[in-house]
Enzyme design. Structure first.
Site, PDB file in Angstrom:
ATOM      1  N   ASP A  28       0.823  -1.216   0.000  1.00  0.00           N
ATOM      2  CA  ASP A  28       0.000   0.000   0.000  1.00  0.00           C
ATOM      3  C   ASP A  28       0.858   1.267   0.000  1.00  0.00           C
ATOM      4  O   ASP A  28       1.957   1.273   0.560  1.00  0.00           O
ATOM      5  CB  ASP A  28      -0.898  -0.025   1.258  1.00  0.00           C
ATOM      6  N   ASN A  76     -10.735  -3.255  -6.176  1.00  0.00           N
ATOM      7  CA  ASN A  76      -9.908  -2.292  -6.928  1.00  0.00           C
ATOM      8  C   ASN A  76     -10.454  -1.970  -8.331  1.00  0.00           C
ATOM      9  O   ASN A  76     -10.001  -1.021  -8.969  1.00  0.00           O
ATOM     10  CB  ASN A  76      -8.456  -2.770  -7.035  1.00  0.00           C
TER      11      ASN A  76
HETATM   12  C1  FPP Z   1      -2.127  -0.006  -3.257  1.00  0.00           C
HETATM   13  O1  FPP Z   1      -1.626   1.331  -3.213  1.00  0.00           O
HETATM   14  C2  FPP Z   1      -1.574  -0.687  -4.427  1.00  0.00           C
HETATM   15  C3  FPP Z   1      -2.304  -1.318  -5.397  1.00  0.00           C
HETATM   16  C4  FPP Z   1      -3.781  -1.390  -5.372  1.00  0.00           C
HETATM   17  C5  FPP Z   1      -1.657  -1.916  -6.578  1.00  0.00           C
HETATM   18  C6  FPP Z   1      -0.408  -2.723  -6.291  1.00  0.00           C
HETATM   19  C7  FPP Z   1       0.239  -2.992  -7.588  1.00  0.00           C
HETATM   20  C8  FPP Z   1       1.570  -3.014  -7.803  1.00  0.00           C
HETATM   21  C9  FPP Z   1       2.585  -2.861  -6.743  1.00  0.00           C
HETATM   22  C10 FPP Z   1       2.106  -3.170  -9.207  1.00  0.00           C
HETATM   23  C11 FPP Z   1       1.995  -4.501  -9.851  1.00  0.00           C
HETATM   24  C12 FPP Z   1       2.312  -5.678  -9.013  1.00  0.00           C
HETATM   25  C13 FPP Z   1       3.197  -6.667  -9.275  1.00  0.00           C
HETATM   26  C14 FPP Z   1       3.161  -7.862  -8.400  1.00  0.00           C
HETATM   27  C15 FPP Z   1       4.190  -6.640 -10.375  1.00  0.00           C
HETATM   28  P1  FPP Z   1      -2.646   2.526  -3.423  1.00  0.00           P
HETATM   29  O2  FPP Z   1      -2.782   2.793  -4.886  1.00  0.00           O
HETATM   30  O3  FPP Z   1      -3.955   2.225  -2.766  1.00  0.00           O
HETATM   31  O4  FPP Z   1      -1.901   3.690  -2.706  1.00  0.00           O
HETATM   32  P2  FPP Z   1      -2.575   4.917  -1.924  1.00  0.00           P
HETATM   33  O5  FPP Z   1      -3.312   4.322  -0.752  1.00  0.00           O
HETATM   34  O6  FPP Z   1      -1.401   5.739  -1.511  1.00  0.00           O
HETATM   35  O7  FPP Z   1      -3.475   5.610  -2.892  1.00  0.00           O
END
Ligand code: FPP
Length: 248
Positions: A28, A76
């Site tokens: 996150d 998501n």
């Molecule tokens: C949460 O941060 C993250 C996600 C929903 C996506 C995670 C995806 C990756 C790390 C990239 C692809 C993965 C792999 C395994 C290659 P957020 O967007 O909710 O962050 P925020 O809370 O700061 O908005």
């Protein structure tokens, strides 16, 4: 002074002979990382994907058996289409590279979640990756993709009910171990340690069944900034805990 980095807690010693078998991570903070730099959220996900690569490889190097990461939840899909498509694109890019390097890297992937609604090309790539991974040892990395803990439990209930209707089993045979065989995580031990970076302190529908006795580690560090040092802090915190599993 403004140019000095904020003080970080010292990096404690980790006993590599007493590692948890299974570490799970809610990756996150990608969006906030990007916002702080005036970048689009997708740049945060790209940086997060790099961090994932570094941490997964390091987990293999130190001999961890299982790493599970939350890459995309059943919730998501509510995000803007460009962001969803950027995450899918990053996964595709990562898997294409990972397939080519699996023999060398010994990072074998498995997916938890319903892959049916994914773009066809990505779904086929996930299936191909799992098939190839069967032939390798090394750390098993479970990527939770279109995954939700509640969804997983409902699917398991339906699968068990269907097996009962087909005469393959009966309600009297259901216990915790038997139920576990209907989950995406069948055959994988429960996570010992669940890490959530970014300052949020909640479970967000992640491994609801499997987390019953997991130890938790929360940190304010945003996922793209998560480093081996931060992993060491999490592992040392885990090693300082006394796990009683309801006993004394
Ligand atoms: C949460 O941060 C993250 C996600 C929903 C996506 C995670 C995806 C990756 C790390 C990239 C692809 C993965 C792999 C395994 C290659 P957020 O967007 O909710 O962050 P925020 O809370 O700061 O908005």
């Amino acid at each position: 002074m403004a140019f000095l980095k904020p003080k970080q807690a010292p990096v404690p010693q980790v006993d590599f002979e007493r590692l948890p078998r299974h570490v799970a991570i809610i990756m996150d903070g990608n969006g906030r990382w990007a916002k702080k730099r005036g970048l689009p959220r997708t740049a945060g996900h790209a940086a997060g994907a790099e961090t994932f690569r570094t941490i997964a490889t390091y987990c293999k190097d130190i001999g961890l058996e299982y790493l599970t990461v939350y890459a995309f939840s059943t919730e998501n899909w509510k995000r803007p289409a460009e962001e969803v498509s950027a995450i899918m694109g990053l996964l595709k890019k990562y898997l294409l590279e990972a397939i080519g390097r699996m023999e060398r890297d010994r990072v074998k992937m498995k997916f938890f979640g319903d892959l049916t609604p994914l773009p066809r090309e990505l779904r086929e790539l996930c299936e191909r990756t799992e098939e190839i991974a069967k032939h390798y040892d090394g750390v098993q990395v479970n990527i939770c993709l279109n995954y939700g803990g509640r969804d997983e439990i409902i699917r398991a209930c339906k699968a068990f009910a269907a097996a009962c209707a087909a005469g393959e089993t009966a309600p009297g045979f259901l216990d915790e171990a038997a139920f576990g065989q209907y989950l995406f995580s069948a055959g994988v031990p429960d996570p010992d340690l669940i890490i959530r970076p970014s300052g949020e302190v909640r479970i967000s529908n992640f491994l609801l069944w499997q987390s019953a006795y997991a130890e938790f580690y929360f940190t304010d560090v945003l996922w793209p900034d998560f480093s081996k040092d931060e992993l060491h802090r999490a592992l040392a915190a885990y090693q300082s805990r006394s796990r009683r599993f309801g006993g004394v």
